[in-house]
Design a protein around this motif. Structure first.
Motif, PDB file in Angstrom:
ATOM      1  N   VAL A 225      18.804  79.214  71.723  1.00 17.30           N
ATOM      2  CA  VAL A 225      19.108  80.089  72.865  1.00 17.30           C
ATOM      3  C   VAL A 225      19.620  81.458  72.420  1.00 17.30           C
ATOM      4  CG1 VAL A 225      19.646  78.138  74.353  1.00 17.30           C
ATOM      5  CG2 VAL A 225      21.496  79.252  73.097  1.00 17.30           C
ATOM      6  N   MET A 226      19.727  81.698  71.116  1.00 14.28           N
ATOM      7  CA  MET A 226      20.350  82.916  70.618  1.00 14.28           C
ATOM      8  C   MET A 226      19.354  83.930  70.083  1.00 14.28           C
ATOM      9  SD  MET A 226      23.603  82.401  71.080  1.00 14.28           S
ATOM     10  CE  MET A 226      24.420  83.549  69.994  1.00 14.28           C
ATOM     11  N   ASP A 227      18.079  83.662  70.194  1.00 15.90           N
ATOM     12  CA  ASP A 227      17.067  84.473  69.527  1.00 15.90           C
ATOM     13  C   ASP A 227      17.190  85.961  69.826  1.00 15.90           C
ATOM     14  OD1 ASP A 227      14.520  84.439  67.894  1.00 15.90           O
ATOM     15  OD2 ASP A 227      13.817  85.457  69.707  1.00 15.90           O
ATOM     16  N   ASP A 228      17.434  86.332  71.070  1.00 20.02           N
ATOM     17  CA  ASP A 228      17.476  87.744  71.437  1.00 20.02           C
ATOM     18  C   ASP A 228      18.727  88.450  70.944  1.00 20.02           C
ATOM     19  OD1 ASP A 228      19.104  86.277  73.178  1.00 20.02           O
ATOM     20  OD2 ASP A 228      18.860  87.731  74.802  1.00 20.02           O
ATOM     21  N   LYS A 229      19.678  87.707  70.398  1.00 19.09           N
ATOM     22  CA  LYS A 229      20.927  88.301  69.913  1.00 19.09           C
ATOM     23  C   LYS A 229      20.965  88.382  68.390  1.00 19.09           C
ATOM     24  CE  LYS A 229      23.708  86.765  73.875  1.00 19.09           C
ATOM     25  NZ  LYS A 229      22.567  86.237  74.645  1.00 19.09           N
ATOM     26  N   LEU A 230      19.903  87.974  67.729  1.00 22.63           N
ATOM     27  CA  LEU A 230      19.898  87.908  66.264  1.00 22.63           C
ATOM     28  C   LEU A 230      19.179  89.130  65.699  1.00 22.63           C
ATOM     29  CD1 LEU A 230      19.075  84.107  65.892  1.00 22.63           C
ATOM     30  CD2 LEU A 230      21.324  85.206  65.945  1.00 22.63           C
ATOM     31  N   ASN A 231      19.880  90.272  65.735  1.00 24.89           N
ATOM     32  CA  ASN A 231      19.262  91.537  65.341  1.00 24.89           C
ATOM     33  C   ASN A 231      19.968  92.228  64.185  1.00 24.89           C
ATOM     34  OD1 ASN A 231      17.364  91.444  67.579  1.00 24.89           O
ATOM     35  ND2 ASN A 231      19.107  91.907  68.897  1.00 24.89           N
ATOM     36  N   ASP A 232      20.931  91.573  63.556  1.00 28.85           N
ATOM     37  CA  ASP A 232      21.709  92.207  62.496  1.00 28.85           C
ATOM     38  C   ASP A 232      21.226  91.767  61.113  1.00 28.85           C
ATOM     39  OD1 ASP A 232      23.265  93.299  64.514  1.00 28.85           O
ATOM     40  OD2 ASP A 232      24.732  91.667  64.435  1.00 28.85           O
ATOM     41  N   PRO A 233      21.121  92.682  60.156  1.00 30.55           N
ATOM     42  CA  PRO A 233      20.727  92.303  58.801  1.00 30.55           C
ATOM     43  C   PRO A 233      21.893  91.657  58.070  1.00 30.55           C
ATOM     44  CG  PRO A 233      21.264  94.620  58.851  1.00 30.55           C
ATOM     45  CD  PRO A 233      21.370  94.129  60.284  1.00 30.55           C
ATOM     46  N   PRO A 234      21.636  90.764  57.108  1.00 33.56           N
ATOM     47  CA  PRO A 234      22.740  90.151  56.362  1.00 33.56           C
ATOM     48  C   PRO A 234      23.562  91.151  55.565  1.00 33.56           C
ATOM     49  CG  PRO A 234      20.621  89.595  55.381  1.00 33.56           C
ATOM     50  CD  PRO A 234      20.325  90.237  56.702  1.00 33.56           C
ATOM     51  N   GLY A 235      22.960  92.315  55.275  1.00 31.72           N
ATOM     52  CA  GLY A 235      23.713  93.347  54.556  1.00 31.72           C
ATOM     53  C   GLY A 235      24.905  93.868  55.334  1.00 31.72           C
ATOM     54  N   LEU A 236      24.869  93.775  56.675  1.00 34.37           N
ATOM     55  CA  LEU A 236      26.010  94.181  57.483  1.00 34.37           C
ATOM     56  C   LEU A 236      27.217  93.315  57.155  1.00 34.37           C
ATOM     57  CD1 LEU A 236      27.106  95.903  59.897  1.00 34.37           C
ATOM     58  CD2 LEU A 236      26.339  94.049  61.392  1.00 34.37           C
ATOM     59  N   ALA A 237      26.989  92.009  57.063  1.00 38.41           N
ATOM     60  CA  ALA A 237      28.069  91.088  56.715  1.00 38.41           C
ATOM     61  C   ALA A 237      28.547  91.318  55.294  1.00 38.41           C
ATOM     62  CB  ALA A 237      27.603  89.647  56.882  1.00 38.41           C
ATOM     63  N   ALA A 238      27.619  91.459  54.355  1.00 43.01           N
ATOM     64  CA  ALA A 238      27.985  91.621  52.954  1.00 43.01           C
ATOM     65  C   ALA A 238      28.810  92.891  52.729  1.00 43.01           C
ATOM     66  CB  ALA A 238      26.733  91.635  52.086  1.00 43.01           C
ATOM     67  N   GLY A 239      28.387  93.987  53.353  1.00 41.41           N
ATOM     68  CA  GLY A 239      29.130  95.234  53.191  1.00 41.41           C
ATOM     69  C   GLY A 239      30.517  95.161  53.792  1.00 41.41           C
ATOM     70  N   THR A 240      30.638  94.491  54.937  1.00 42.54           N
ATOM     71  CA  THR A 240      31.950  94.334  55.570  1.00 42.54           C
ATOM     72  C   THR A 240      32.864  93.483  54.708  1.00 42.54           C
ATOM     73  OG1 THR A 240      30.890  94.474  57.746  1.00 42.54           O
ATOM     74  CG2 THR A 240      33.146  93.631  57.676  1.00 42.54           C
ATOM     75  N   ILE A 241      32.321  92.425  54.126  1.00 40.99           N
ATOM     76  CA  ILE A 241      33.133  91.554  53.274  1.00 40.99           C
ATOM     77  C   ILE A 241      33.641  92.301  52.047  1.00 40.99           C
ATOM     78  CG2 ILE A 241      32.951  89.584  51.695  1.00 40.99           C
ATOM     79  CD1 ILE A 241      31.333  88.163  53.842  1.00 40.99           C
ATOM     80  N   LEU A 242      32.813  93.161  51.462  1.00 46.26           N
ATOM     81  CA  LEU A 242      33.293  93.963  50.339  1.00 46.26           C
ATOM     82  C   LEU A 242      34.531  94.764  50.726  1.00 46.26           C
ATOM     83  CD1 LEU A 242      30.075  95.499  48.715  1.00 46.26           C
ATOM     84  CD2 LEU A 242      31.469  93.641  47.825  1.00 46.26           C
ATOM     85  N   GLN A 243      34.501  95.351  51.908  1.00 44.20           N
ATOM     86  CA  GLN A 243      35.654  96.128  52.370  1.00 44.20           C
ATOM     87  C   GLN A 243      36.868  95.243  52.591  1.00 44.20           C
ATOM     88  OE1 GLN A 243      36.229  99.337  52.705  1.00 44.20           O
ATOM     89  NE2 GLN A 243      34.179 100.104  52.278  1.00 44.20           N
ATOM     90  N   LEU A 244      36.663  94.082  53.205  1.00 43.76           N
ATOM     91  CA  LEU A 244      37.793  93.210  53.519  1.00 43.76           C
ATOM     92  C   LEU A 244      38.467  92.662  52.267  1.00 43.76           C
ATOM     93  CD1 LEU A 244      36.383  91.232  56.588  1.00 43.76           C
ATOM     94  CD2 LEU A 244      38.081  93.073  56.606  1.00 43.76           C
ATOM     95  N   THR A 245      37.739  92.577  51.159  1.00 48.86           N
ATOM     96  CA  THR A 245      38.337  92.074  49.924  1.00 48.86           C
ATOM     97  C   THR A 245      38.678  93.194  48.946  1.00 48.86           C
ATOM     98  OG1 THR A 245      36.118  91.678  48.987  1.00 48.86           O
ATOM     99  CG2 THR A 245      37.205  89.828  50.093  1.00 48.86           C
ATOM    100  N   SER A 246      38.683  94.426  49.435  1.00 48.81           N
ATOM    101  CA  SER A 246      38.959  95.578  48.565  1.00 48.81           C
ATOM    102  C   SER A 246      40.442  95.925  48.484  1.00 48.81           C
ATOM    103  CB  SER A 246      38.201  96.807  49.072  1.00 48.81           C
ATOM    104  OG  SER A 246      38.760  97.274  50.298  1.00 48.81           O
ATOM    105  N   GLY A 247      41.247  95.378  49.394  1.00 55.93           N
ATOM    106  CA  GLY A 247      42.674  95.706  49.448  1.00 55.93           C
ATOM    107  C   GLY A 247      43.027  96.626  50.599  1.00 55.93           C
ATOM    108  N   ARG A 248      42.090  97.431  51.040  1.00 54.76           N
ATOM    109  CA  ARG A 248      42.360  98.403  52.091  1.00 54.76           C
ATOM    110  C   ARG A 248      42.715  97.748  53.414  1.00 54.76           C
ATOM    111  NH1 ARG A 248      37.803 102.601  54.525  1.00 54.76           N
ATOM    112  NH2 ARG A 248      38.980 103.195  56.413  1.00 54.76           N
ATOM    113  N   PHE A 249      42.120  96.589  53.702  1.00 53.30           N
ATOM    114  CA  PHE A 249      42.309  95.957  55.007  1.00 53.30           C
ATOM    115  C   PHE A 249      43.146  94.674  54.927  1.00 53.30           C
ATOM    116  CE2 PHE A 249      38.548  98.586  55.488  1.00 53.30           C
ATOM    117  CZ  PHE A 249      38.800  99.238  56.691  1.00 53.30           C
ATOM    118  N   ASP A 250      44.031  94.611  53.938  1.00 50.25           N
ATOM    119  CA  ASP A 250      44.898  93.433  53.827  1.00 50.25           C
ATOM    120  C   ASP A 250      45.762  93.249  55.069  1.00 50.25           C
ATOM    121  OD1 ASP A 250      43.804  93.092  51.344  1.00 50.25           O
ATOM    122  OD2 ASP A 250      45.646  93.416  50.218  1.00 50.25           O
TER     123      ASP A 250
END
Length: 289
Positions: A225-250
């Motif tokens: 039921v989620m097909d129309d909401k699956l429009n994000d590339p996995p790189g969006l998640a990967a890039g966000t995770i890099l930031q979250l583990t960088s120290g800036r967003f502790d």
């Protein structure tokens, strides 16, 4: 505090300048960091793995299929020939297998800096839970919740020693009550509270409950039921995770964070309110006009 769905920041559905991994790649920011990722044989987990490798990280990759892990390992080595990678074929619900994988990682690399429990399960959202196989219902909960617990249980002592990171891949489903989705949404909702307990009981660890966006993975498509909401590339998640583990967003540790939120705006506009009101955690509230 606004509701999660209404957080007034820009919503992104692709990599944007604030999470561009190229500065981390150029600086090799994660050199000498050991990153453990479950569910690493495809999709979001694979993308996270190769992104950290580009940034210099050492990898410990977990999934059930050894053959699939070998394929991911080779793909990474084709791009990053000097990457150090260990693989472990393990079901995240198997305590003994996860313990061996964690201890095997420490034996090989000497430490663990970042742990990303990414393995998950989702079934078709097509009928009430009372009409579905109860064993299958519990299997979804077990993979999504116990699987995270197992990896956290064995890795947290190592993370606590060095002030490491636990980044749990949750879902916007954790905030949802969609008919027929109970095993998935319930288990993801429980993960949010689990992350809060991690930071209470292991205060030296930075932990996040993370929505990776709507990525077109096999797991996400299983809901039907989620097909129309699956429009994000996995790189969006990967890039966000890099930031979250960088120290800036502790300062966001213990909280729910979405890859779709503009992190620069969250920090600039909402940081004080989030901290002062202890926002982005699971709690009951009554709207006051």
């Amino acid at each position: 505090m606004a509701q999660l769905e209404d957080l007034p920041v820009t919503k992104h559905h692709n990599v944007y300048p604030g999470i561009d991994p190229r500065p981390f790649i150029s600086a090799q920011t994660y050199k000498d960091k050991v990153v453990v990722i479950s569910g690493a044989s495809r999709g979001i987990g694979e993308e996270i793995a190769i992104t950290y490798a580009r940034c210099g990280a050492t990898l410990s990759l977990l999934a059930r299929s050894k053959e699939a892990l070998l394929g991911v390992k080779q793909s990474i080595l084709n791009e990053v020939p000097k990457a150090q990678i260990e693989i472990f074929a393990a079901d995240v619900t198997d305590c003994d297998a996860i313990e061996k994988a964690v201890e095997g990682t420490v034996k090989r690399f000497g430490r663990i800096d970042i742990v990303i429990p990414n393995a998950g399960k989702c079934d078709a959202w097509d009928k009430p839970f009372s009409q579905k196989d109860p064993k299958e219902w519990w299997r979804t909960v077990e993979v999504n919740l116990r699987g995270v617990y197992n990896l956290a249980h064995y890795s947290l002592p190592h993370l606590e020693k060095i002030g490491g990171y636990l980044l749990v891949v949750s879902s916007i489903g954790a905030q949802s009550r969609i008919p027929y989705s109970s095993p998935y949404c319930l288990s993801k909702h429980a993960l949010n509270r689990f992350v809060e307990f991690v930071t209470i009981e292991h205060p030296n660890v930075k932990a996040f409950s993370f929505h990776p966006g709507g990525v077109r993975t096999e797991l996400a498509l299983a809901s039907s039921v989620m097909d129309d909401k699956l429009n994000d590339p996995p790189g969006l998640a990967a890039g966000t995770i890099l930031q979250l583990t960088s120290g800036r967003f502790d300062w966001l540790s213990s909280r729910y964070v979405s890859a779709n939120w503009d992190l620069d705006e969250v920090e600039k506009t909402w940081k004080k309110s989030i901290i002062d009101q202890n926002g982005l955690i699971s709690k009951l509230s009554i709207p006051v006009n």
